[in-house]
Design a protein around this motif. Structure first.
Motif, PDB file in Angstrom:
ATOM      1  N   GLY A   1       0.809  -1.219   0.000  1.00 28.15           N
ATOM      2  CA  GLY A   1       0.000   0.000   0.000  1.00 28.15           C
ATOM      3  C   GLY A   1       0.835   1.259   0.000  1.00 28.15           C
ATOM      4  O   GLY A   1       1.912   1.311  -0.593  1.00 28.15           O
ATOM      5  N   TRP A   2       0.318   2.297   0.681  1.00 31.06           N
ATOM      6  CA  TRP A   2       0.969   3.603   0.750  1.00 31.06           C
ATOM      7  C   TRP A   2       1.061   4.052   2.207  1.00 31.06           C
ATOM      8  O   TRP A   2       0.119   3.858   2.981  1.00 31.06           O
ATOM      9  N   LYS A   3       2.197   4.683   2.553  1.00 31.89           N
ATOM     10  CA  LYS A   3       2.369   5.216   3.905  1.00 31.89           C
ATOM     11  C   LYS A   3       2.551   6.730   3.821  1.00 31.89           C
ATOM     12  O   LYS A   3       3.214   7.241   2.913  1.00 31.89           O
TER      13      LYS A   3
ATOM     14  N   SER B   1       3.315   8.966   9.452  1.00 30.68           N
ATOM     15  CA  SER B   1       2.260   9.303  10.406  1.00 30.68           C
ATOM     16  C   SER B   1       1.071   8.380  10.217  1.00 30.68           C
ATOM     17  O   SER B   1       0.862   7.806   9.130  1.00 30.68           O
ATOM     18  N   GLY B   2       0.270   8.273  11.259  1.00 30.02           N
ATOM     19  CA  GLY B   2      -1.006   7.594  11.128  1.00 30.02           C
ATOM     20  C   GLY B   2      -2.024   8.548  10.517  1.00 30.02           C
ATOM     21  O   GLY B   2      -1.758   9.742  10.311  1.00 30.02           O
ATOM     22  N   PHE B   3      -3.185   8.049  10.212  1.00 33.42           N
ATOM     23  CA  PHE B   3      -4.274   8.882   9.665  1.00 33.42           C
ATOM     24  C   PHE B   3      -5.593   8.206   9.986  1.00 33.42           C
ATOM     25  O   PHE B   3      -5.641   7.023  10.375  1.00 33.42           O
TER      26      PHE B   3
ATOM     27  N   CYS C   1      -5.400   4.390  11.167  1.00 34.86           N
ATOM     28  CA  CYS C   1      -4.652   3.532  10.261  1.00 34.86           C
ATOM     29  C   CYS C   1      -3.215   4.019  10.085  1.00 34.86           C
ATOM     30  O   CYS C   1      -2.896   5.182  10.364  1.00 34.86           O
ATOM     31  N   THR C   2      -2.388   3.117   9.563  1.00 33.01           N
ATOM     32  CA  THR C   2      -0.994   3.461   9.270  1.00 33.01           C
ATOM     33  C   THR C   2      -0.638   3.223   7.808  1.00 33.01           C
ATOM     34  O   THR C   2       0.437   3.632   7.377  1.00 33.01           O
TER      35      THR C   2
ATOM     36  N   THR D   1      -4.097  -1.484   8.322  1.00 32.60           N
ATOM     37  CA  THR D   1      -3.039  -2.025   9.177  1.00 32.60           C
ATOM     38  C   THR D   1      -2.068  -2.841   8.334  1.00 32.60           C
ATOM     39  O   THR D   1      -2.437  -3.454   7.337  1.00 32.60           O
ATOM     40  N   GLU D   2      -0.825  -2.843   8.770  1.00 36.26           N
ATOM     41  CA  GLU D   2       0.219  -3.526   7.995  1.00 36.26           C
ATOM     42  C   GLU D   2       0.243  -5.024   8.296  1.00 36.26           C
ATOM     43  O   GLU D   2      -0.037  -5.460   9.381  1.00 36.26           O
TER      44      GLU D   2
END
Length: 264
Positions: free
Chosen positions: A222-224, A246-248, A256-257, A263-264
């Motif tokens: 995914g994307w972080k 950062s989380g969002f 989420c991260t 979640t990862e």
């Protein structure tokens, strides 16, 4: 003194002109004054349409204040969406004969449950007396004309808690599915449309992308989101730091991260 020949000639000419006018009016009367607009859209998509009318060719009249020269369809698309609309080609407003010149289209899509969880972009149908062949849409033998577009979600974060928001970006696509630069559109001459159907086909791109560059980092699943200078930093560009993230918050409130899996 008018001769008998001149009088007969004048009567014949007048009769011929009268027949010509009657024939022209009859043809116009036999032509349907509507065409059908419809759309094939992905789930959770809807369109709004505004048909725009202008004085017919050769008319010098105007409509006071331009009132009632536009007709809307699906203006309450959230409550009562109808994918098919019958659109008039000609109308008379305040005694002024009008013809359709354009349909302004808003493509709207929802991605969450709250009223603000939606994105939109535009498309157009143009009706002109003359259209260059390279832009002129084709009406097939079944009386249908189709035009195509692809919409893609672009994601970003908003506010100090970094709530995930989405932007809808729609572009025209060709027969091979390649995205162009402009929004989806079709163009016609008025004689192409009576009794015909114009259909807009929109597909949703398989992949979502960040709203702009150097704010998210692509990882295997995914994307972080880059941290930037901290949660107070609204733009939070990575600026070479691809380790601090950062989380969002997702639109449904989940912390989420990683996007889209949370979640990862």
């Amino acid at each position: 003194m008018t001769t008998l020949y001149q009088r007969v000639k004048w009567l014949f000419k007048s009769a011929a002109m009268g027949l010509g006018i009657a024939f022209t009016a009859g043809c116009a009367a036999n032509q349907p004054n509507t065409f059908t607009f419809t759309a094939d859209l992905p789930p959770d998509f809807a369109y709004q349409a505004i048909a725009v009318y202008v004085p017919a060719k050769g008319e010098t009249c105007t409509v006071p204040g331009g009132r009632n020269t536009e007709v809307g369809y699906n203006m309450k698309w959230r409550e009562n969406y109808q994918p098919t609309a019958e659109i008039l080609l000609r109308r008379t407003v305040s005694g002024c004969p009008l013809v359709i010149s354009r349909i302004k289209l808003d493509i709207n899509a929802t991605y969450g449950k709250t009223r603000g969880d939606f994105g939109g972009d535009i498309a157009s149908v143009f009706i002109r007396d003359e259209v260059e062949e390279q832009y002129k849409s084709v009406v097939n033998e079944a009386g249908e004309s189709n035009f195509y577009g692809e919409c893609q979600w672009l994601f970003r974060t908003s506010g100090k808690p970094r709530v995930l928001r989405k932007i809808l970006n729609c572009k025209t696509i060709d027969a091979q599915g390649e995205r162009g630069r402009g929004q989806p559109f079709a163009a016609f001459t008025p004689d192409q449309l009576p009794g015909k159907t114009v259909k807009m086909h929109i597909k949703l791109a398989d992949e979502e992308k960040p709203g702009w560059g150097d704010t998210w980092v692509k990882v295997p699943n995914g994307w972080k989101r880059c941290m930037g200078k901290g949660y107070e930093d609204q733009r939070a560009y990575c600026n070479g730091n691809y380790k601090d993230f950062s989380g969002f918050l997702m639109p449904d409130g989940r912390q989420c991260t990683i996007y889209p899996g949370c979640t990862e």
